[in-house]
Design a protein around this motif. Structure first.
Motif, mmCIF file in Angstrom:
data_model
loop_
_atom_site.group_PDB
_atom_site.id
_atom_site.type_symbol
_atom_site.label_atom_id
_atom_site.label_comp_id
_atom_site.label_asym_id
_atom_site.label_seq_id
_atom_site.Cartn_x
_atom_site.Cartn_y
_atom_site.Cartn_z
ATOM 1 N N ARG A 21 -8.999 -5.614 9.920
ATOM 2 C CA ARG A 21 -9.369 -5.336 8.124
ATOM 3 C C ARG A 21 -11.178 -5.642 8.021
ATOM 4 O O ARG A 21 -11.110 -7.315 8.690
ATOM 5 N N ARG A 22 -11.658 -5.812 7.142
ATOM 6 C CA ARG A 22 -12.827 -6.080 7.674
ATOM 7 C C ARG A 22 -13.309 -6.256 5.613
ATOM 8 O O ARG A 22 -12.916 -5.225 4.878
ATOM 9 N N TRP A 23 -13.686 -7.251 5.661
ATOM 10 C CA TRP A 23 -14.131 -7.161 4.256
ATOM 11 C C TRP A 23 -15.946 -6.264 4.062
ATOM 12 O O TRP A 23 -17.009 -6.421 4.294
ATOM 13 N N ILE A 24 -15.662 -6.080 2.446
ATOM 14 C CA ILE A 24 -16.995 -5.385 1.967
ATOM 15 C C ILE A 24 -16.423 -5.948 0.210
ATOM 16 O O ILE A 24 -15.763 -5.039 0.336
ATOM 17 N N PHE A 25 -17.846 -6.058 -0.132
ATOM 18 C CA PHE A 25 -17.290 -6.081 -1.334
ATOM 19 C C PHE A 25 -18.487 -6.849 -2.427
ATOM 20 O O PHE A 25 -19.572 -6.754 -1.486
ATOM 21 N N THR A 26 -18.549 -6.636 -3.803
ATOM 22 C CA THR A 26 -20.160 -6.805 -4.093
ATOM 23 C C THR A 26 -19.906 -8.193 -4.727
ATOM 24 O O THR A 26 -18.954 -7.864 -5.881
ATOM 25 N N GLY A 27 -20.940 -9.287 -5.265
ATOM 26 C CA GLY A 27 -21.011 -10.205 -5.729
ATOM 27 C C GLY A 27 -22.187 -10.185 -7.107
ATOM 28 O O GLY A 27 -22.745 -9.589 -6.943
ATOM 29 N N GLN A 28 -21.798 -10.503 -8.145
ATOM 30 C CA GLN A 28 -23.446 -10.868 -8.413
ATOM 31 C C GLN A 28 -23.944 -11.935 -8.695
ATOM 32 O O GLN A 28 -23.387 -13.506 -8.605
ATOM 33 N N CYS A 29 -25.416 -11.660 -8.567
ATOM 34 C CA CYS A 29 -25.723 -13.022 -7.975
ATOM 35 C C CYS A 29 -26.995 -13.232 -8.824
ATOM 36 O O CYS A 29 -27.532 -12.033 -9.652
ATOM 37 N N ASN A 30 -27.175 -14.475 -9.455
ATOM 38 C CA ASN A 30 -27.886 -14.974 -10.464
ATOM 39 C C ASN A 30 -29.345 -15.433 -9.507
ATOM 40 O O ASN A 30 -28.797 -16.321 -8.635
ATOM 41 N N ASP A 31 -30.985 -15.224 -10.483
ATOM 42 C CA ASP A 31 -32.209 -16.440 -10.240
ATOM 43 C C ASP A 31 -32.295 -16.818 -11.809
ATOM 44 O O ASP A 31 -31.865 -15.964 -12.899
ATOM 45 N N PRO A 32 -33.558 -17.657 -11.656
ATOM 46 C CA PRO A 32 -34.256 -17.515 -13.043
ATOM 47 C C PRO A 32 -34.913 -16.521 -13.544
ATOM 48 O O PRO A 32 -34.662 -15.691 -14.722
ATOM 49 N N VAL A 46 -17.739 -13.256 5.061
ATOM 50 C CA VAL A 46 -16.698 -14.157 5.917
ATOM 51 C C VAL A 46 -17.058 -15.704 5.963
ATOM 52 O O VAL A 46 -16.126 -16.570 5.080
ATOM 53 N N ARG A 47 -18.569 -16.278 5.967
ATOM 54 C CA ARG A 47 -18.880 -16.762 5.686
ATOM 55 C C ARG A 47 -19.357 -17.508 4.430
ATOM 56 O O ARG A 47 -19.266 -18.434 3.786
ATOM 57 N N LEU A 48 -19.055 -16.217 3.916
ATOM 58 C CA LEU A 48 -19.226 -17.391 1.926
ATOM 59 C C LEU A 48 -17.771 -17.412 1.483
ATOM 60 O O LEU A 48 -17.786 -18.028 0.396
ATOM 61 N N GLY A 50 -15.162 -19.149 2.983
ATOM 62 C CA GLY A 50 -15.408 -20.705 3.404
ATOM 63 C C GLY A 50 -14.483 -19.814 5.614
ATOM 64 O O GLY A 50 -13.812 -21.120 5.457
ATOM 65 N N GLY A 51 -14.749 -19.334 5.628
ATOM 66 C CA GLY A 51 -14.477 -18.668 6.745
ATOM 67 C C GLY A 51 -12.992 -18.249 7.342
ATOM 68 O O GLY A 51 -12.171 -17.465 8.001
ATOM 69 N N ARG A 52 -12.388 -18.085 6.281
ATOM 70 C CA ARG A 52 -11.136 -16.593 5.612
ATOM 71 C C ARG A 52 -11.519 -15.094 6.664
ATOM 72 O O ARG A 52 -12.118 -14.232 5.194
ATOM 73 N N THR A 53 -10.898 -14.831 7.176
ATOM 74 C CA THR A 53 -11.002 -12.539 7.290
ATOM 75 C C THR A 53 -10.222 -12.022 6.392
ATOM 76 O O THR A 53 -9.551 -12.308 5.675
ATOM 77 N N ALA A 54 -10.538 -11.293 6.617
ATOM 78 C CA ALA A 54 -9.772 -10.213 5.478
ATOM 79 C C ALA A 54 -8.404 -9.701 5.982
ATOM 80 O O ALA A 54 -7.510 -9.991 5.247
ATOM 81 N N ASP A 55 -8.359 -9.640 7.767
ATOM 82 C CA ASP A 55 -7.217 -10.034 7.753
ATOM 83 C C ASP A 55 -5.893 -11.343 7.874
ATOM 84 O O ASP A 55 -4.751 -11.392 7.487
ATOM 85 N N GLU A 56 -7.338 -11.727 7.757
ATOM 86 C CA GLU A 56 -6.200 -13.882 6.930
ATOM 87 C C GLU A 56 -5.664 -14.142 5.719
ATOM 88 O O GLU A 56 -4.260 -14.073 5.399
ATOM 89 N N MET A 57 -6.457 -13.237 4.552
ATOM 90 C CA MET A 57 -6.732 -12.942 3.377
ATOM 91 C C MET A 57 -5.445 -11.640 3.263
ATOM 92 O O MET A 57 -4.571 -12.032 1.670
ATOM 93 N N LYS A 74 -13.246 -20.196 -6.214
ATOM 94 C CA LYS A 74 -13.386 -21.968 -5.140
ATOM 95 C C LYS A 74 -14.144 -21.320 -4.339
ATOM 96 O O LYS A 74 -15.329 -22.377 -4.452
ATOM 97 N N HIS A 75 -14.756 -20.354 -4.272
ATOM 98 C CA HIS A 75 -16.157 -20.152 -3.272
ATOM 99 C C HIS A 75 -17.014 -19.541 -3.817
ATOM 100 O O HIS A 75 -18.119 -18.799 -3.431
ATOM 101 N N SER A 76 -16.933 -18.681 -5.598
ATOM 102 C CA SER A 76 -17.850 -18.880 -6.659
ATOM 103 C C SER A 76 -19.378 -19.171 -6.845
ATOM 104 O O SER A 76 -18.626 -20.805 -6.452
ATOM 105 N N PHE A 77 -20.085 -19.283 -7.432
ATOM 106 C CA PHE A 77 -20.768 -20.460 -8.247
ATOM 107 C C PHE A 77 -21.691 -21.225 -6.888
ATOM 108 O O PHE A 77 -21.650 -22.366 -7.272
ATOM 109 N N GLN A 78 -21.930 -20.419 -5.863
ATOM 110 C CA GLN A 78 -22.842 -21.475 -4.159
ATOM 111 C C GLN A 78 -24.258 -21.284 -4.905
ATOM 112 O O GLN A 78 -24.646 -20.064 -5.457
#
Length: 125
Positions: A21-32, A46-48, A50-57, A74-78
């Motif tokens: 399995r591979r991650w493919i997702f969209t996130g909303q990113c904000n700046d000023p 995977v890096r975003l 915390g190192g967890r792969t799609a197969d692990e999750m 937990k890994h949002s709002f970085q």
């Protein structure tokens, strides 16, 4: 190939194969300046996350969706500095802009401030 089992058969070499399995997702990113939806593919996702792969999750999503959602939260709002690829596409005669994350690093405010000051100084020279 079966999506649940990830098993398939290679017709070229006549051998059974197992996919991942591979991650493919969209996130909303904000700046000023505003916000934008950004696509994350497996290597950056995977890096975003915390190192967890799609197969692990995948088992967590099937058995305990609230724990799966909590992991994403937990890994949002970085605060990160991202390098993105921007492409212009036309679909049904409508032009769209696609943004995908190529790399990101945790925000280091001191280093980023120095980089911006150097960039401003080079504009005046």
């Amino acid at each position: 190939a079966s999506e649940d089992m990830l098993d398939g058969h290679c017709e070229k070499c006549n051998a059974p194969t197992t996919g991942t399995r591979r991650w493919i997702f969209t996130g909303q990113c904000n700046d000023p300046s505003g916000s934008r939806y950004v696509s994350f593919f497996d290597d950056t996702a995977v890096r975003l996350l915390g190192g967890r792969t799609a197969d692990e999750m995948a088992p967590t999503k099937e058995s305990d969706s609230s724990r799966f959602d909590a992991h994403f939260l937990k890994h949002s709002f970085q605060r990160v500095v991202m390098k993105c690829q921007v492409k212009s596409d036309t679909y049904n005669d409508e032009q769209r802009i696609k943004v995908s994350c190529q790399n990101f690093e945790p925000l280091n405010p001191v280093a980023e401030g120095r980089r911006l000051l150097a960039e401003i100084a080079s504009m005046g020279a």
